[in-house]
Design a protein around this motif. Sequence first.
Motif, short mmCIF file in Angstrom:
data_model
loop_
_atom_site.label_atom_id
_atom_site.label_comp_id
_atom_site.label_asym_id
_atom_site.label_seq_id
_atom_site.Cartn_x
_atom_site.Cartn_y
_atom_site.Cartn_z
N UNK A 4 11.00 -7.70 -13.99
CA UNK A 4 9.90 -8.48 -14.57
C UNK A 4 9.21 -7.67 -15.66
N UNK A 5 9.04 -6.38 -15.43
CA UNK A 5 8.40 -5.52 -16.44
C UNK A 5 9.25 -5.44 -17.71
N UNK A 11 11.17 -7.78 -18.83
CA UNK A 11 10.97 -9.05 -19.55
C UNK A 11 9.64 -9.03 -20.28
N UNK A 12 8.58 -8.50 -19.65
CA UNK A 12 7.26 -8.42 -20.30
C UNK A 12 7.32 -7.52 -21.51
N UNK A 13 8.05 -6.41 -21.42
CA UNK A 13 8.15 -5.48 -22.51
C UNK A 13 8.85 -6.13 -23.70
N UNK A 14 9.91 -6.88 -23.42
CA UNK A 14 10.65 -7.56 -24.48
C UNK A 14 9.82 -8.67 -25.11
N UNK A 15 9.00 -9.38 -24.33
CA UNK A 15 8.20 -10.48 -24.86
C UNK A 15 7.03 -9.96 -25.71
N UNK A 16 6.51 -8.77 -25.43
CA UNK A 16 5.40 -8.23 -26.23
C UNK A 16 5.89 -7.69 -27.55
N UNK A 17 7.16 -7.34 -27.67
CA UNK A 17 7.71 -6.83 -28.93
C UNK A 17 7.91 -7.96 -29.94
#
Length: 143
Positions: A133-134, A136-142
Amino acid sequence: MKDFPRIKNIVSNVDDKVSVKLNFYIESGKIPCIEGSVELEVALDCQRCLKEVKLQLNPAFKLAFIIHENQAEDLDPSFETILNADEEFSAVEFITDEVLISIPMIPMHSHECQSYKDKSPVIEQKRKNPFAVLEQLKNSTKE
């Protein structure tokens, strides 16, 4: 084994015989000694499969009855010394102790017990990464 109450309580072959050999003598002209051996077969519960396992036990001992601790200095180190202050010595209790000490703490068959082996196949489960999940969050914030 009927004459050894503490052994009788843990074995299932109570009617079997126990062979005890004792030799009494005086060491160094002044120290009473007992040299002995015990032969018996004990039937216990195997701790793997819980079926009966028979073990052959042959404990041996050399005792020296001393009055003063410095008497032990003259003895062979193979002797177990008993400081005797005019107390009674129970051969049955001592033999019982020697037998109990020689019984393995975890009696088991020498071979691998059949009922112990688990015959069901091992199914490996693939676990999800809890940190996916983290990622995915990292990829979505980029973006």
